[in-house]
Scaffold this motif. Structure first.
Motif, PDB file in Angstrom:
ATOM      1  N   GLY A  34      -1.000   3.300  78.098  1.00  0.00           N
ATOM      2  CA  GLY A  34       0.312   3.928  78.190  1.00  0.00           C
ATOM      3  C   GLY A  34       0.375   5.433  78.077  1.00  0.00           C
ATOM      4  N   GLY A  35      -0.629   6.084  77.528  1.00  0.00           N
ATOM      5  CA  GLY A  35      -0.620   7.544  77.455  1.00  0.00           C
ATOM      6  C   GLY A  35       0.336   8.117  76.429  1.00  0.00           C
ATOM      7  N   ARG A  36       0.623   9.422  76.570  1.00  0.00           N
ATOM      8  CA  ARG A  36       1.401  10.185  75.588  1.00  0.00           C
ATOM      9  C   ARG A  36       2.820   9.693  75.384  1.00  0.00           C
ATOM     10  NH1 ARG A  36      -0.188  15.188  73.798  1.00  0.00           N
ATOM     11  NH2 ARG A  36      -2.063  15.956  74.772  1.00  0.00           N
ATOM     12  N   ARG A  37       3.441   9.198  76.364  1.00  0.00           N
ATOM     13  CA  ARG A  37       4.866   8.857  76.279  1.00  0.00           C
ATOM     14  C   ARG A  37       5.035   7.350  76.113  1.00  0.00           C
ATOM     15  NH1 ARG A  37       7.718  13.598  78.307  1.00  0.00           N
ATOM     16  NH2 ARG A  37       6.123  15.012  79.069  1.00  0.00           N
TER      17      ARG A  37
ATOM     18  N   GLY B 172       5.932   8.224  66.604  1.00  0.00           N
ATOM     19  CA  GLY B 172       4.564   8.159  67.106  1.00  0.00           C
ATOM     20  C   GLY B 172       3.849   9.474  66.896  1.00  0.00           C
ATOM     21  N   THR B 173       2.562   9.429  67.082  1.00  0.00           N
ATOM     22  CA  THR B 173       1.712  10.599  66.905  1.00  0.00           C
ATOM     23  C   THR B 173       1.232  11.072  68.268  1.00  0.00           C
ATOM     24  OG1 THR B 173      -0.167  11.471  65.663  1.00  0.00           O
ATOM     25  CG2 THR B 173      -0.422   9.252  66.558  1.00  0.00           C
ATOM     26  N   ASN B 174       0.342  12.034  68.273  1.00  0.00           N
ATOM     27  CA  ASN B 174      -0.230  12.499  69.541  1.00  0.00           C
ATOM     28  C   ASN B 174      -1.723  12.744  69.342  1.00  0.00           C
ATOM     29  OD1 ASN B 174      -0.585  15.437  68.796  1.00  0.00           O
ATOM     30  ND2 ASN B 174       1.630  15.257  68.553  1.00  0.00           N
ATOM     31  N   PRO B 175      -2.465  12.854  70.430  1.00  0.00           N
ATOM     32  CA  PRO B 175      -3.912  13.028  70.315  1.00  0.00           C
ATOM     33  C   PRO B 175      -4.325  14.251  69.511  1.00  0.00           C
ATOM     34  CG  PRO B 175      -3.329  12.434  72.559  1.00  0.00           C
ATOM     35  CD  PRO B 175      -2.041  12.689  71.831  1.00  0.00           C
ATOM     36  N   GLU B 176      -3.552  15.330  69.588  1.00  0.00           N
ATOM     37  CA  GLU B 176      -3.909  16.539  68.860  1.00  0.00           C
ATOM     38  C   GLU B 176      -3.817  16.317  67.346  1.00  0.00           C
ATOM     39  OE1 GLU B 176      -3.227  17.109  72.880  1.00  0.00           O
ATOM     40  OE2 GLU B 176      -1.655  16.491  71.488  1.00  0.00           O
ATOM     41  N   GLN B 177      -2.803  15.584  66.895  1.00  0.00           N
ATOM     42  CA  GLN B 177      -2.692  15.269  65.465  1.00  0.00           C
ATOM     43  C   GLN B 177      -3.838  14.376  65.015  1.00  0.00           C
ATOM     44  OE1 GLN B 177       1.262  13.608  65.547  1.00  0.00           O
ATOM     45  NE2 GLN B 177       2.153  15.476  64.682  1.00  0.00           N
ATOM     46  N   LEU B 178      -4.181  13.389  65.821  1.00  0.00           N
ATOM     47  CA  LEU B 178      -5.303  12.512  65.464  1.00  0.00           C
ATOM     48  C   LEU B 178      -6.609  13.291  65.423  1.00  0.00           C
ATOM     49  CD1 LEU B 178      -4.397   9.359  67.576  1.00  0.00           C
ATOM     50  CD2 LEU B 178      -4.248   9.600  65.087  1.00  0.00           C
ATOM     51  N   PHE B 179      -6.791  14.201  66.369  1.00  0.00           N
ATOM     52  CA  PHE B 179      -7.991  15.034  66.401  1.00  0.00           C
ATOM     53  C   PHE B 179      -8.058  15.917  65.159  1.00  0.00           C
ATOM     54  CE2 PHE B 179     -10.495  18.658  68.199  1.00  0.00           C
ATOM     55  CZ  PHE B 179     -11.646  17.954  68.478  1.00  0.00           C
TER      56      PHE B 179
END
Length: 153
Positions: free
Chosen positions: A30-33, A57-64
């Protein structure tokens, strides 16, 4: 084996010398959205949303940022142990990951703000430098690809 796999090892090592300590497995759709990601062991189950847009929800930058800062703290423990220094209980890393773009290209920048209260500044800086230069897997993975600023605070 891909070229990246052949060239991604530690200097002077061969594939036979490398020991896999752990393999993380996730399924993402599903990706970012509105996307989701789950680990095979059920320990991670997150929903994604795009940065800046109000949503859950979160985003990849926060997880990184979370992954890198946690890895960095663990790696500092390894470095400090080799230096015969005890890390303070209050050790912390505030990671800031910028998602940037230039034209159609996207890239990351990072700042790691490291707090080692109670250690002399020179000792703290030596630990941070060695951690980023050798020990932290995220630092090693991003070297030459991500502009990183290290701050001992």
């Amino acid at each position: 084996m891909t070229t990246d796999q052949r060239n991604n090892g530690v200097a002077g090592s061969t594939q036979e010398d490398i020991k896999v300590q752990y393999t993380a497995k996730t399924h993402t759709a599903g990706g970012r959205r509105g996307g989701v990601s789950r680990s095979d062991d059920g320990r991670l189950d997150v929903k994604f949303s795009a940065p800046i847009i109000p949503a859950t929800g979160t985003n990849p930058e926060q997880l990184f940022a979370a992954g890198w800062s946690d890895c960095f703290i663990s790696a500092m423990g390894v470095v400090a142990n080799k230096m015969k220094v005890k890390l303070p209980a209050e050790v912390a890393v505030d990671a800031e990951i910028d998602l940037c773009n230039f034209g159609n290209s996207y890239f990351l920048r990072a700042r790691l703000n490291v707090s080692l209260p109670g250690l002399e500044r020179e000792v703290a800086q030596a630990i941070v430098d060695a951690t980023h230069g050798e020990t932290c897997a995220y630092s090693n993975a991003t070297r030459g690809n991500v502009d990183v600023t290290l701050n001992v605070v």
